[in-house]
Design an enzyme around this catalytic site. Structure first.
Site, short mmCIF file in Angstrom:
data_model
loop_
_atom_site.label_atom_id
_atom_site.label_comp_id
_atom_site.label_asym_id
_atom_site.label_seq_id
_atom_site.Cartn_x
_atom_site.Cartn_y
_atom_site.Cartn_z
N GLU A 112 45.49 35.23 30.78
CA GLU A 112 44.98 34.14 31.59
C GLU A 112 46.17 33.33 32.10
O GLU A 112 46.61 33.52 33.21
CB GLU A 112 43.99 33.30 30.77
N GLU A 138 42.71 25.70 21.09
CA GLU A 138 41.69 25.64 22.14
C GLU A 138 40.35 25.14 21.58
O GLU A 138 39.64 24.38 22.23
CB GLU A 138 41.48 27.05 22.72
C1 BGC Z 1 40.39 28.26 29.94
C2 BGC Z 1 40.11 26.80 29.83
C3 BGC Z 1 39.51 26.42 31.14
C4 BGC Z 1 38.19 27.12 31.18
C5 BGC Z 1 37.24 26.74 32.22
C6 BGC Z 1 39.09 28.96 30.04
O1 BGC Z 1 39.17 30.31 30.02
O2 BGC Z 1 41.20 28.73 28.94
O3 BGC Z 1 41.05 26.03 29.28
O4 BGC Z 1 39.46 25.09 31.44
O5 BGC Z 1 38.34 28.51 31.10
O6 BGC Z 1 36.13 26.45 31.60
#
Ligand code: BGC
Length: 740
Positions: free
Chosen positions: A364, A625
């Protein structure tokens, strides 16, 4: 001096590198074998030339679609890592300028290694523009030599440059590298010129990306599974530098992970499809290797087929991030809080790599707007982030839809998806915070149009001021359902943020001296509609902590005491927080601003799940997270969404600076020209000290218990003033150090 505009864009289709079998790379590109990008070989573009006489000055300008590393006569040019950085390439592409006078000789070889870097993210791989595939890499460089006799010479990228495949047989931001020390390229071929223009070029705008620290290897571990693992003691972003010597053809592998599992084995499932591997193929000679075109998020490495005895002294972790100046410090009598603060700073270091990324390890690593929105105040205190956000916000505006839609990630590599409340609102929140912290109106001037476009977008997606339409993430990762409740309604959150962004546009307009009556009226209308729909008997009808927090923090409820009591009641009911991304950062503020400082401290000092200190009790060295990335029984949460280096919940540092230590900006005299000191003490804490190196000098706040008394010490920079508010009594103080 912009000599780069006299060069020609060059590329090469050479790419016989090793294919790395990869899975689905979230969420932008399903990688298919044999498709452009799977064998992402590094390319070496070279130009040999002779200097005609004594050189007075030589300047090199370079940029790339991809990542480049330039070498002049074998030594690296500059110390910019992953240049030219990451921007919305199709609209804005930075170039860098280096003084290379001291590196020139009579006979010279300028060689530039090119890889795809972030370029592989994005839209349709088949589209060809300017002779370049949408994800293909290209190079542009110009060297200007000024001779002592006054003459000038210009050497620019064009067909006269030769290209070979590099020893980097494969490199990918998510997957890592395959490096073959013994690889002998076939004869060089001329570079291909492509008719690409210069309209997107801009000089370097953000911070350079740099190697900022070297961490020695701490411990060699043989895991229960028999794996050879090295622990660097800190979760970080960067790469490993290692010494290696194996027989020709020996292939050593280095894998990267953030955590070990509960049995102490190496754990990589949370990386999803990202591989984070370095394969080093030996040639019989000793080498020191570090990646040139890729980075990893890790604390541990696992070695496979290491050709030699494993010695800790052969391994170092190189920390890489945007080279921002450190400005903020916090310390108190509670060692867990000190570790929390340390983790928050490391979370920022790990994720401020040219753009504010969500995480540095899984497939990501994108510039998620919501994460940046919640964290930007903390970020701007910890480090000088003005340049960093100036660049990223310019990309945000560049990628904004014609309809004003702010994209979910910036640079937008998610095919234009956007518009989520609390994510898109980064458009107003981040520039306003940069103004409060650094006092520079320019960022407001530059972003004002983009803010106003967002407000129109919000109203286009509202019905009678309630933001009924949109693709929202809501209070991402909240715990409401886990405690048997219901998550905060997304339309509620969206309408709150719609009011808040409008409120900020009014403030910005006033700073810029423009007429904002239209926005004032709009704001009043949104607030009235919100109250009508969502407030009953003084309380909010969405009975969640986040709903109360937003209504309080955004000043949307009339009877703050009633909503604050509602919030306090919800915390007492569950005994802990239930907020996600959207509510968590404002939660302690909403409490302490409304008479519940003790509850805020309860939440902060709680060590059990869920809390800010729970990860500390599980050995975290960065912000997680999820509130429970690792559960109390040691098992991992959902591997599909479980980063151990996500800075968003680190926004609690706002409260450490602003309430515990009590250091606050004043919007009427920003950048701490006037500081509002308003510390709130708690019997469980004996002392607190925090400081911020501001645009005007050092601002510092300290308090400590001495017997029955609390002694407060405030430092105000020269030429500045402050108001110190203690137990409700305000006192004006001037420059220097004042003890109360
Ligand atoms: C990310 C988050 C992001 C989110 C959106 C995720 O996959 O890691 O930090 O804000 O997607 O909801």
């Amino acid at each position: 001096m912009d000599i780069i505009f006299s060069a020609k864009w060059i590329k090469s289709d050479l790419d016989s590198g090793i294919a790395l079998e990869t899975g689905h790379i979230f969420p932008v590109r399903p990688v298919q074998k044999g498709r452009n990008g799977v064998t992402d070989t590094g390319l070496d573009f070279t130009k040999n030339f002779t200097c005609k006489g004594g050189v007075k000055k030589a300047e090199l300008q370079v940029t790339a679609l991809g990542i480049y590393a330039a070498f002049l006569n074998g030594s690296r040019v500059g110390d910019f890592i992953f240049a030219p950085g990451w921007t919305s390439y199709e609209k804005r592409l930075q170039y860098q300028t280096y003084d290379v006078t001291a590196q020139l000789r009579e006979n010279n070889s300028l060689s530039i290694t090119l890889g795809k870097g972030w370029r592989f993210l994005g839209t349709d791989p088949e589209t060809v523009t300017d002779g370049l595939s949408n994800r293909g890499a290209a190079l542009l460089a110009a060297l200007k030599i000024l001779y002592e006799d006054g003459s000038e010479e210009l050497i620019v990228t064009d067909r006269s440059w030769s290209v070979t495949e590099s020893k980097i047989r494969y490199s990918n931001i998510y997957n890592g590298d395959i490096y073959d020390a013994g690889f002998v390229p076939s004869a060089p071929v001329p570079a291909d010129e492509i008719p690409r223009g210069f309209s997107t070029l801009i000089p370097q705008q953000g911070e350079k990306i740099a190697e900022t620290e070297i961490l020695p290897a701490k411990e060699l571990i043989i895991t229960p599974k028999g794996e050879t693992v090295i622990d660097f003691g800190q979760n970080l972003t960067g790469y490993v530098k290692f010494n290696i010597c194996g027989k020709k053809g020996d292939k050593a592998k280095v894998y990267h992970a953030e955590v070990l599992d509960k049995d102490g084995n190496f754990y990589t499932e949370n990386l999803r499809a990202a591989r984070q591997e370095i394969h080093f193929i030996c040639d019989g000679n000793p080498h020191t290797y570090k990646p040139l075109l890729s980075f990893q998020g890790f604390r541990y490495i696992r070695l496979e087929d290491w050709p030699d005895e494993v010695k800790l002294s052969d391994f170092e972790a190189v920390v890489v991030h945007s080279d921002m100046k450190r400005t903020g410090y916090f310390e108190c009598s509670d060692k867990n809080l000190n570790q929390l603060f340390k983790n928050i700073v490391w979370g920022q270091r790990g994720n401020f790599l040219d753009v504010p990324t969500d995480c540095p390890q899984r497939d990501e690593r994108l510039g998620w707007t919501g994460d940046a929105q919640v964290f930007c105040r903390t970020a701007s205190y910890n480090y000088d982030t003005e340049k960093f956000f100036t660049k990223w916000l310019a990309d945000l505006a560049a990628d904004q839809g014609e309809d004003g839609c702010v994209k979910h990630v910036i640079p937008d590599v998610l095919n234009g998806n956007g518009g989520s409340a609390a994510w898109g609102d980064a458009v107003t929140v981040c520039p306003w915070q940069m103004y409060l912290t650094y006092g520079n109106k320019e960022i407001l001037e530059r972003q004002f149009e983009s803010m106003k476009k967002w407000i129109s977008f919000l109203q286009e997606n509202s019905t009678s001021y309630i933001r009924t339409k949109g693709d929202h993430f809501g209070d991402w990762l909240n715990l409401d359902e886990e405690v048997g409740g219901k998550a905060t309604d997304k339309v509620y959150i969206a309408t709150e943020f719609s009011a808040y962004s409008t409120y900020l546009v009014v403030k910005v307009g006033k700073v810029l001296g423009v007429d904002v009556k239209e926005y004032e009226t709009l704001y009043d209308n949104i607030v009235a509609a919100f109250r009508k729909k969502y407030i009953e008997n003084g309380k909010v009808t969405e009975n969640t902590q986040t709903a109360c927090v937003l209504a309080l923090h955004f000043n949307l409820c009339e009877d703050k005491a009633a909503v604050a009591a509602q919030l306090n009641g919800l915390i007492k009911k569950y005994g802990h927080l239930t907020t996600g991304f959207v509510g968590a950062s404002y939660l302690p503020h909403a409490l302490s601003d409304n008479g519940y400082a003790e509850t805020a401290y309860d939440l902060l000092l709680r060590k059990e799940y869920p809390s800010w200190l729970y990860p500390i009790s599980m050995g975290a060295t960065t912000t997680w997270e999820r509130w429970n990335g690792i559960r109390p029984d040691g098992t991992f949460n959902d591997k599909g969404m479980n980063s151990f280096n996500h800075y968003a919940y680190g926004a609690i540092a706002d409260w450490l600076y602003g309430v515990m230590a009590g250091i606050n900006t004043d919007e009427n005299a920003p950048a701490f020209k006037h500081t509002i000191f308003k510390p709130l003490t708690d019997p469980r804490i004996d002392y607190v000290k925090a400081s911020i190196d501001t645009r005007h000098g050092l601002v510092k706040s300290e308090w400590r218990r001495e017997g029955e008394k609390t002694v407060y010490t405030f430092t105000v920079p020269p030429g500045c003033t402050a108001t110190a508010i203690i137990d409700g009594n305000a006192r004006e103080i001037g420059p220097g150090t004042t003890t109360l």
